[in-house]
Structures are given as C-alpha cells and as structure tokens.
Enzyme design. Structure first.
Site, short mmCIF file in Angstrom:
data_model
loop_
_atom_site.label_atom_id
_atom_site.label_comp_id
_atom_site.label_asym_id
_atom_site.label_seq_id
_atom_site.Cartn_x
_atom_site.Cartn_y
_atom_site.Cartn_z
N GLY A 11 0.84 -1.21 0.00
CA GLY A 11 0.00 0.00 0.00
C GLY A 11 0.87 1.25 0.00
O GLY A 11 0.52 2.28 0.58
N GLY A 14 -0.29 4.89 -0.67
CA GLY A 14 -1.33 5.49 0.17
C GLY A 14 -0.79 6.62 1.05
O GLY A 14 0.38 7.00 0.94
N ASP A 36 2.18 -1.78 -4.59
CA ASP A 36 0.88 -1.10 -4.61
C ASP A 36 0.10 -1.57 -5.84
O ASP A 36 0.69 -1.98 -6.83
CB ASP A 36 1.04 0.43 -4.65
CG ASP A 36 -0.21 1.15 -4.13
OD1 ASP A 36 -0.16 1.67 -3.00
OD2 ASP A 36 -1.23 1.17 -4.83
N ARG A 38 -1.54 0.37 -7.76
CA ARG A 38 -1.37 1.38 -8.81
C ARG A 38 0.09 1.80 -8.92
O ARG A 38 0.85 1.64 -7.96
CB ARG A 38 -2.23 2.61 -8.48
CG ARG A 38 -3.72 2.38 -8.76
CD ARG A 38 -4.58 3.49 -8.21
NE ARG A 38 -4.67 3.42 -6.75
CZ ARG A 38 -5.52 2.65 -6.10
NH1 ARG A 38 -6.37 1.89 -6.74
NH2 ARG A 38 -5.53 2.62 -4.78
N ILE A 56 -1.61 -7.81 -2.91
CA ILE A 56 -1.18 -8.70 -1.82
C ILE A 56 -1.99 -10.00 -1.82
O ILE A 56 -1.70 -10.91 -1.07
CB ILE A 56 -1.30 -7.99 -0.44
CG1 ILE A 56 -2.68 -7.36 -0.27
CG2 ILE A 56 -0.20 -6.97 -0.26
CD1 ILE A 56 -2.95 -6.82 1.12
N TYR A 155 -14.17 -3.09 8.70
CA TYR A 155 -12.78 -2.65 8.82
C TYR A 155 -12.25 -2.89 10.25
O TYR A 155 -11.16 -3.42 10.44
CB TYR A 155 -12.73 -1.17 8.46
CG TYR A 155 -11.42 -0.46 8.67
CD1 TYR A 155 -10.35 -0.65 7.81
CD2 TYR A 155 -11.26 0.44 9.73
CE1 TYR A 155 -9.15 0.03 7.99
CE2 TYR A 155 -10.08 1.13 9.91
CZ TYR A 155 -9.02 0.92 9.05
OH TYR A 155 -7.84 1.60 9.24
N LYS A 159 -9.30 -5.35 11.35
CA LYS A 159 -8.07 -4.90 12.03
C LYS A 159 -7.85 -5.71 13.31
O LYS A 159 -6.73 -6.13 13.60
CB LYS A 159 -8.15 -3.40 12.34
CG LYS A 159 -7.99 -2.49 11.11
CD LYS A 159 -6.56 -2.52 10.58
CE LYS A 159 -6.32 -1.54 9.45
NZ LYS A 159 -5.02 -1.71 8.79
N1 SER Z 1 -9.05 6.54 9.40
C1 SER Z 1 -9.68 5.24 9.47
C2 SER Z 1 -11.03 5.27 8.92
O1 SER Z 1 -11.67 6.29 9.06
C3 SER Z 1 -9.74 4.76 10.88
O2 SER Z 1 -8.55 4.12 11.17
O3 SER Z 1 -11.50 4.31 8.41
#
Ligand code: SER
Length: 345
Positions: A11, A14, A36, A38, A56, A155, A159
């Site tokens: 990444g 990013g 990455d 891109r 990945i 997400y 994590k």
């Molecule tokens: N910045 C992230 C998000 O807003 C949080 O880790 O998804």
C-alpha cells in the site's frame, strides 16, 4: 541487488506510504521494495530500490518477491478503510484479512530462510473499539487497549482479527509441532487515530471529515461536514504517525509487552477542527450535513486513548499537539501546496 537490508511496504502509494518512504529513504538504513495496486508517484518511486504493481492477494507475486530478496521487515499498509469496507464487506475482508495473512506467511518464510525474526509493522486503528453507546463512550474517556473491543465495522473487525493473527504468528505459530522453526514473525501494531496529512487526502475512511474540511478550505471550496459538531475522536498529524511506526519498528523486542499499542496526540471535536480551520482560512464555507449512518460509526469510536503503554515500552511521545499540528505542519504546507497548484485564487 542491494547491500542494505530490504523493507517491503505494501500500500506504498497510500497516505502513510508517502511519508514513510520519504522518511526511510532520508535515513538511508534500508532499501525499499514498494508494492501497490497502482503505479507509484515518480517522486516516491525514485526513492525505492524497486516498485511492484500488484496485489497482496497474488501469492505467486509474493513468492517471486521472496525468492528475489531477503526481507528484514514489512510495513503492511494496504487496506480498505471503514466507509469503503461497509460498501463491499466481503472484498474488505479479502483485502484486509487474507491480504495480511498472505504477508504474514511471506514474513514467516523469510524469517526461516534468513535465520532471523522478521519485523512486521501493522497500522491498526481506533476502529477496533466499539463503545456500546455515546454515554458509555463519554464516561470512558481515555480508553485502554483492553476496553470496548467490540468493533461494529467490517474494517474494525478486520483490524482486530489481524492483530490476533499477528500475535499468533509471533507467539504461538505451529505450537504443537515438534519441528517448530526457531525464527518467526515479530508482529507490532499501532492503533492509529484518524490521521491528517498536509500532502494527501484520505479516501474511504470515516475520520475523513477533518482532513476533508481542511483541504477544502485551503482550496477555497465549500465543505459540508458529515459529522455532528460535538463528535470527538482522536487525531494525529502524519509526521507523528510516521515517527510512531519507525520508533516501534526499531524498538528492541525485549522492551515490548504487547503486540498492539494505542498512540494518542490530540482529540478535538469536529467543531474545534472547524474553528481552527476558520482561523487559518477565515472565508472558508464549512457547514454541517449530518450523515446519521457514518455518525453511528463515529459514536462507537473512543473520544481519546490511553497510550501509557507505548510511552513506557518504546518511548512514544507525540511532537505535534492540536495547535502545533495546525500552525506549524498542516496550515503552512496545505496553503503552499494549493497556492502552487493554482487551486486557490
Ligand atoms: N481513518 C480510518 C477510517 O476512518 C480509521 O482508522 O476508516
């Protein structure tokens, strides 16, 4: 191909990748293999030993890289953020969890080939937390690494799951086998707050209202903030985030007491960010247009974090508080950036 130890950055193109590549290249201790989806910005690409365009999730690609390089460390930054992840939860799981598992497997193989543990730096997030209500969030204040581990976003779930995978690979991998390898992944993660960079704007996150507000103001564009004025979550300026990653990467393994650390810097309300932005750009048009669904996510994230463990174990100390972040890093750099590109009048 290179006489310095190699670090892989996934990444790499990013937000965090930008600052991290510049920092590692400036220090000159490692060669960078950037990965990455891109093509990398040419200014960043020239700081890397090699840049690879790929995923990945492509295990053949990872195997080819493993046979070409001896890798000393991995900064695994590639991820789909919390708002994007709600649009495509299964894809988010594939990228965020399977992608991490692929890189952990890669790192584990590298450790055994090289005969040394491989450090694996992982940006986790305040999204791993899930306060059950606004009143519980307000009552809790600065929360420790153990509280409210009940994320509500794909997400956040991803994590937290990757943090556990990293802990497993570090401490318990193939624990029942008599031929366990002596070398292993040395996984270290940081639960970052919302990050604000002067040079890039995030995409697909739920903490994006703060950086979006500021960048829109500098460009002279109106901005309708999707968070309520009283929304409070922790934020950090990008130089501190890069500093935290490098400090934890370089910390001696004996000093570490966990594989997942909170780091804090400042914790303004959305209205405080708006007022601070207006101080720098008095004509900015910043209004509120609450998105109740995204707000629902923000209301589960902590108002602040207790980072005493990171301070004690590896000397974490933010250099940029709210005022310094805006006055010395964000405002001057953002103003210069848009003035140069001719976006502001
Ligand atoms: N910045 C992230 C998000 O807003 C949080 O880790 O998804």
């Amino acid at each position: 191909m290179t006489d310095k130890p190699v670090v892989v950055i996934s990444g790499a193109g990013g937000e965090i990748g930008h600052g991290l590549i510049q920092r590692i290249a400036a220090e000159g201790n490692y060669s960078i293999l950037a990965l990455d989806l891109r093509p990398l910005d040419p200014d960043l690409a020239k700081l890397c030993a090699e840049t690879v365009e790929g995923s990945i999730l492509d295990t053949a690609l990872l195997e080819a890289l493993a046979s070409k390089y001896r890798v000393a460390g991995i900064f695994h930054l590639a991820a789909m953020l919390s708002t994007s992840g709600e649009a495509k939860p299964e894809l988010a799981h594939a990228v965020n969890v399977q992608g991490t598992l692929n890189l952990l497997t890669f790192a584990n193989r590298e450790a055994n080939n090289a005969g040394a543990n491989v450090r694996f730096l992982f940006p986790s997030s305040i999204a791993v937390y899930g306060a059950p209500s606004i009143s519980a969030k307000e009552a809790a204040g600065r929360i420790t690494e153990e509280q409210f581990l009940m994320p509500t976003t794909m997400y956040g779930v991803n994590k937290l799951s990757c943090e556990h995978l990293g802990r497993y690979y570090t401490h318990h991998y193939r624990q029942l086998s008599s031929d366990r390898d002596p070398f292993h992944v040395d996984f270290r993660s940081i639960r970052f707050p919302g990050l604000i960079s002067a040079f890039t704007v995030p995409s697909g996150g739920t903490s994006d209202y703060a950086p979006e507000m500021l960048h829109a103001a500098a460009k002279g564009e109106p901005y309708a903030c999707f968070a309520r004025p009283d929304t409070r979550i922790p934020f950090m300026a990008m130089p501190d985030a890069i500093d935290a990653l490098m400090k934890l990467f370089e910390a001696p393994a004996e000093a570490l007491t966990t594989t997942a650390y909170n780091v804090g810097a400042f914790s303004p309300s959305a209205e405080e960010v708006r007022l601070k932005t207006l101080e720098a750009f008095p004509g900015a048009e910043i209004t509120y247009q609450n998105d109740v669904k995204r707000q629902g996510i923000l209301d589960t994230w902590p108002a602040d974090v207790d980072d005493s463990r990171a301070r004690a174990d590896w000397g974490w100390a933010p250099q940029y508080d709210f005022d310094r972040s805006f006055n010395e890093y964000l405002i001057p750099n953002i103003a210069r950036r848009y003035a140069l590109s001719g976006t502001t009048s």
